[in-house]
Design a protein around this motif. Sequence first.
Motif, short mmCIF file in Angstrom:
data_model
loop_
_atom_site.label_atom_id
_atom_site.label_comp_id
_atom_site.label_asym_id
_atom_site.label_seq_id
_atom_site.Cartn_x
_atom_site.Cartn_y
_atom_site.Cartn_z
N HIS A 3 40.16 36.26 37.58
CA HIS A 3 39.48 37.44 37.86
C HIS A 3 40.06 38.66 39.00
O HIS A 3 39.52 39.59 38.96
CB HIS A 3 38.03 37.07 38.23
CG HIS A 3 37.37 36.02 37.24
ND1 HIS A 3 36.91 36.29 35.93
CD2 HIS A 3 37.12 34.67 37.75
CE1 HIS A 3 36.42 35.15 35.49
NE2 HIS A 3 36.49 34.12 36.42
N ASP A 6 40.28 42.28 37.30
CA ASP A 6 39.15 42.69 36.82
C ASP A 6 38.46 43.28 38.15
O ASP A 6 37.80 44.32 38.33
CB ASP A 6 38.15 41.77 36.20
CG ASP A 6 38.89 41.56 34.75
OD1 ASP A 6 39.75 42.36 34.04
OD2 ASP A 6 38.37 40.53 34.29
N ILE A 7 38.38 42.34 39.24
CA ILE A 7 37.50 42.72 40.56
C ILE A 7 38.36 43.99 41.05
O ILE A 7 37.80 44.92 41.74
CB ILE A 7 37.73 41.54 41.43
CG1 ILE A 7 36.73 40.57 40.94
CG2 ILE A 7 37.08 41.91 42.83
CD1 ILE A 7 36.97 39.12 41.65
N LEU A 10 37.42 47.23 39.33
CA LEU A 10 35.94 47.49 39.58
C LEU A 10 35.81 48.02 41.25
O LEU A 10 35.03 48.89 41.32
CB LEU A 10 34.89 46.41 39.50
CG LEU A 10 34.86 45.94 38.13
CD1 LEU A 10 34.13 44.56 38.12
CD2 LEU A 10 33.92 47.12 37.28
N LYS A 11 36.77 47.65 42.05
CA LYS A 11 36.66 48.13 43.37
C LYS A 11 35.34 47.95 44.16
O LYS A 11 34.63 48.88 44.69
CB LYS A 11 37.10 49.61 43.64
CG LYS A 11 38.45 49.82 43.08
CD LYS A 11 38.89 51.12 43.06
CE LYS A 11 40.48 51.31 42.51
NZ LYS A 11 40.79 52.68 42.02
N PRO A 12 34.89 46.76 44.19
CA PRO A 12 33.36 46.46 44.86
C PRO A 12 33.75 46.73 46.46
O PRO A 12 34.79 46.33 46.88
CB PRO A 12 33.08 45.16 44.41
CG PRO A 12 34.56 44.50 44.16
CD PRO A 12 35.22 45.31 43.49
N VAL A 15 33.30 40.91 47.98
CA VAL A 15 33.10 39.86 46.93
C VAL A 15 32.81 38.53 47.73
O VAL A 15 33.38 38.23 48.82
CB VAL A 15 34.83 39.59 46.33
CG1 VAL A 15 34.76 38.20 45.61
CG2 VAL A 15 34.96 40.82 45.55
N LEU A 30 42.58 40.77 47.71
CA LEU A 30 41.26 41.57 47.75
C LEU A 30 41.44 42.51 49.15
O LEU A 30 40.73 43.64 49.22
CB LEU A 30 40.20 40.60 47.68
CG LEU A 30 39.85 40.17 46.55
CD1 LEU A 30 38.55 39.13 46.30
CD2 LEU A 30 39.81 41.25 45.30
N ILE A 35 39.04 45.37 49.94
CA ILE A 35 37.55 44.99 49.56
C ILE A 35 37.03 43.42 50.52
O ILE A 35 38.10 42.53 50.91
CB ILE A 35 37.86 44.14 48.15
CG1 ILE A 35 38.08 45.35 47.27
CG2 ILE A 35 36.44 43.40 47.86
CD1 ILE A 35 38.62 45.00 45.75
#
Length: 56
Positions: A3, A6-7, A10-12, A15, A30, A35
Amino acid sequence: MPHLEDILALKPACVWLQSGITNHEFEQKLAAAGIRVVPSRCLKVDRAAACGRSHL
């Protein structure tokens, strides 16, 4: 790791990885992207500890 792309897309801001889930390479990638990573944590366990409960 499946994943990761995909993560990254999305640049959250953060996580969260549940208890027992860690992957140093995944976490580093990450973090390098800015992130925040919370590895191997369980909200239920943390809340019980914060509330002074010794059991779940």
